[in-house]
Write a protein that holds these residues in place. Sequence first.
Motif, PDB file in Angstrom:
ATOM      1  N   SER A 170       4.986   4.715   1.802  1.00  0.00           N
ATOM      2  CA  SER A 170       4.153   5.845   2.215  1.00  0.00           C
ATOM      3  C   SER A 170       2.968   5.441   3.101  1.00  0.00           C
ATOM      4  O   SER A 170       2.210   6.301   3.541  1.00  0.00           O
ATOM      5  N   TYR A 171       2.838   4.149   3.388  1.00  0.00           N
ATOM      6  CA  TYR A 171       1.730   3.672   4.224  1.00  0.00           C
ATOM      7  C   TYR A 171       2.186   3.555   5.676  1.00  0.00           C
ATOM      8  O   TYR A 171       3.346   3.233   5.933  1.00  0.00           O
ATOM      9  N   PRO A 172       1.272   3.772   6.621  1.00  0.00           N
ATOM     10  CA  PRO A 172       1.622   3.574   8.034  1.00  0.00           C
ATOM     11  C   PRO A 172       2.007   2.106   8.272  1.00  0.00           C
ATOM     12  O   PRO A 172       1.426   1.206   7.671  1.00  0.00           O
ATOM     13  N   ASP A 173       2.960   1.899   9.146  1.00  0.00           N
ATOM     14  CA  ASP A 173       3.443   0.545   9.441  1.00  0.00           C
ATOM     15  C   ASP A 173       2.335  -0.275  10.109  1.00  0.00           C
ATOM     16  O   ASP A 173       1.823   0.113  11.157  1.00  0.00           O
ATOM     17  N   PRO A 174       1.980  -1.428   9.518  1.00  0.00           N
ATOM     18  CA  PRO A 174       0.910  -2.258  10.094  1.00  0.00           C
ATOM     19  C   PRO A 174       1.419  -3.385  10.979  1.00  0.00           C
ATOM     20  O   PRO A 174       0.660  -4.299  11.299  1.00  0.00           O
ATOM     21  N   ILE A 175       2.668  -3.337  11.422  1.00  0.00           N
ATOM     22  CA  ILE A 175       3.252  -4.462  12.157  1.00  0.00           C
ATOM     23  C   ILE A 175       2.436  -4.825  13.408  1.00  0.00           C
ATOM     24  O   ILE A 175       2.290  -6.009  13.733  1.00  0.00           O
ATOM     25  N   HIS A 176       1.878  -3.827  14.083  1.00  0.00           N
ATOM     26  CA  HIS A 176       1.085  -4.132  15.279  1.00  0.00           C
ATOM     27  C   HIS A 176      -0.148  -4.974  14.937  1.00  0.00           C
ATOM     28  O   HIS A 176      -0.543  -5.851  15.694  1.00  0.00           O
ATOM     29  N   LEU A 177      -0.712  -4.731  13.765  1.00  0.00           N
ATOM     30  CA  LEU A 177      -1.865  -5.520  13.326  1.00  0.00           C
ATOM     31  C   LEU A 177      -1.426  -6.915  12.878  1.00  0.00           C
ATOM     32  O   LEU A 177      -2.110  -7.905  13.156  1.00  0.00           O
ATOM     33  N   GLN A 178      -0.294  -6.989  12.206  1.00  0.00           N
ATOM     34  CA  GLN A 178       0.225  -8.288  11.796  1.00  0.00           C
ATOM     35  C   GLN A 178       0.511  -9.157  13.020  1.00  0.00           C
ATOM     36  O   GLN A 178       0.214 -10.352  13.014  1.00  0.00           O
ATOM     37  N   ASP A 179       1.062  -8.550  14.058  1.00  0.00           N
ATOM     38  CA  ASP A 179       1.354  -9.291  15.288  1.00  0.00           C
ATOM     39  C   ASP A 179       0.075  -9.776  15.968  1.00  0.00           C
ATOM     40  O   ASP A 179       0.035 -10.875  16.516  1.00  0.00           O
ATOM     41  N   LYS A 180      -0.958  -8.977  15.946  1.00  0.00           N
ATOM     42  CA  LYS A 180      -2.226  -9.360  16.581  1.00  0.00           C
ATOM     43  C   LYS A 180      -2.977 -10.409  15.761  1.00  0.00           C
ATOM     44  O   LYS A 180      -3.787 -11.154  16.308  1.00  0.00           O
ATOM     45  N   GLU A 192      -6.710 -13.158   3.513  1.00  0.00           N
ATOM     46  CA  GLU A 192      -6.850 -11.932   2.725  1.00  0.00           C
ATOM     47  C   GLU A 192      -6.319 -10.732   3.504  1.00  0.00           C
ATOM     48  O   GLU A 192      -5.609  -9.879   2.956  1.00  0.00           O
ATOM     49  N   THR A 193      -6.641 -10.677   4.776  1.00  0.00           N
ATOM     50  CA  THR A 193      -6.174  -9.573   5.621  1.00  0.00           C
ATOM     51  C   THR A 193      -4.656  -9.561   5.698  1.00  0.00           C
ATOM     52  O   THR A 193      -4.030  -8.496   5.616  1.00  0.00           O
ATOM     53  N   GLU A 194      -4.063 -10.741   5.837  1.00  0.00           N
ATOM     54  CA  GLU A 194      -2.596 -10.835   5.858  1.00  0.00           C
ATOM     55  C   GLU A 194      -2.003 -10.262   4.572  1.00  0.00           C
ATOM     56  O   GLU A 194      -0.989  -9.566   4.602  1.00  0.00           O
ATOM     57  N   TYR A 195      -2.640 -10.561   3.452  1.00  0.00           N
ATOM     58  CA  TYR A 195      -2.158 -10.055   2.167  1.00  0.00           C
ATOM     59  C   TYR A 195      -2.184  -8.525   2.138  1.00  0.00           C
ATOM     60  O   TYR A 195      -1.194  -7.886   1.784  1.00  0.00           O
ATOM     61  N   TRP A 196      -3.306  -7.931   2.521  1.00  0.00           N
ATOM     62  CA  TRP A 196      -3.427  -6.473   2.478  1.00  0.00           C
ATOM     63  C   TRP A 196      -2.445  -5.812   3.438  1.00  0.00           C
ATOM     64  O   TRP A 196      -1.861  -4.776   3.128  1.00  0.00           O
ATOM     65  N   LEU A 197      -2.232  -6.418   4.592  1.00  0.00           N
ATOM     66  CA  LEU A 197      -1.272  -5.859   5.546  1.00  0.00           C
ATOM     67  C   LEU A 197       0.157  -5.958   5.018  1.00  0.00           C
ATOM     68  O   LEU A 197       0.959  -5.036   5.192  1.00  0.00           O
ATOM     69  N   LEU A 198       0.472  -7.066   4.379  1.00  0.00           N
ATOM     70  CA  LEU A 198       1.795  -7.224   3.780  1.00  0.00           C
ATOM     71  C   LEU A 198       2.010  -6.180   2.681  1.00  0.00           C
ATOM     72  O   LEU A 198       3.082  -5.570   2.577  1.00  0.00           O
ATOM     73  N   LEU A 199       0.976  -5.947   1.906  1.00  0.00           N
ATOM     74  CA  LEU A 199       1.041  -4.919   0.865  1.00  0.00           C
ATOM     75  C   LEU A 199       1.302  -3.553   1.491  1.00  0.00           C
ATOM     76  O   LEU A 199       2.182  -2.807   1.039  1.00  0.00           O
ATOM     77  N   CYS A 200       0.571  -3.231   2.539  1.00  0.00           N
ATOM     78  CA  CYS A 200       0.763  -1.949   3.224  1.00  0.00           C
ATOM     79  C   CYS A 200       2.175  -1.838   3.802  1.00  0.00           C
ATOM     80  O   CYS A 200       2.787  -0.766   3.755  1.00  0.00           O
ATOM     81  N   GLN A 201       2.666  -2.940   4.312  1.00  0.00           N
ATOM     82  CA  GLN A 201       4.016  -2.940   4.893  1.00  0.00           C
ATOM     83  C   GLN A 201       5.073  -2.633   3.824  1.00  0.00           C
ATOM     84  O   GLN A 201       6.068  -1.984   4.107  1.00  0.00           O
ATOM     85  N   ARG A 202       4.841  -3.058   2.610  1.00  0.00           N
ATOM     86  CA  ARG A 202       5.834  -2.887   1.534  1.00  0.00           C
ATOM     87  C   ARG A 202       5.764  -1.533   0.843  1.00  0.00           C
ATOM     88  O   ARG A 202       6.654  -1.191   0.085  1.00  0.00           O
ATOM     89  N   VAL A 203       4.701  -0.789   1.083  1.00  0.00           N
ATOM     90  CA  VAL A 203       4.578   0.537   0.467  1.00  0.00           C
ATOM     91  C   VAL A 203       5.095   1.573   1.465  1.00  0.00           C
ATOM     92  O   VAL A 203       4.496   1.753   2.526  1.00  0.00           O
TER      93      VAL A 203
END
Length: 121
Positions: free
Chosen positions: A89-99, A76-87
């Motif tokens: 206007s959202y801050p880039d979540p790549i550091h969280l995706q990597d962790k 579920e977390t991966e899904y929300w981060l992917l969503l944030c990555q695609r919008v």
Amino acid sequence: MAAAPKDNLIVDLTLDFAVEFILYAEALENQRKFVIANQLLKSGSSIGSNVREAQNAESKADFIHKFQIAAKEVEETEYWLLLCQRVPSYPDPIHLQDKLKPIKRIISKIIISTKTGKKEN
């Protein structure tokens, strides 16, 4: 209050991840993106809480069950981060995706090795 088990990699990783997740959610809240921030906080912090709860499982089956819940929260977390990555206007979540990647691998290995009775190196 009980202390976290010492030298437990997955407990430490998920706790550190939750802290960074809170900071990311606060950045979203500062941008008035409350709904997504709330969803992220629920799933991202639930990973560690289930891992921590598994440390005092009542049985092997309970231990596996808690880790399976943690694995679902990772998805579920991966899904929300992917969503944030695609919008845009959202801050880039790549550091969280990597962790999250090593956390996902470790949780999966723990589930598999506990089910099969094999000890991972």
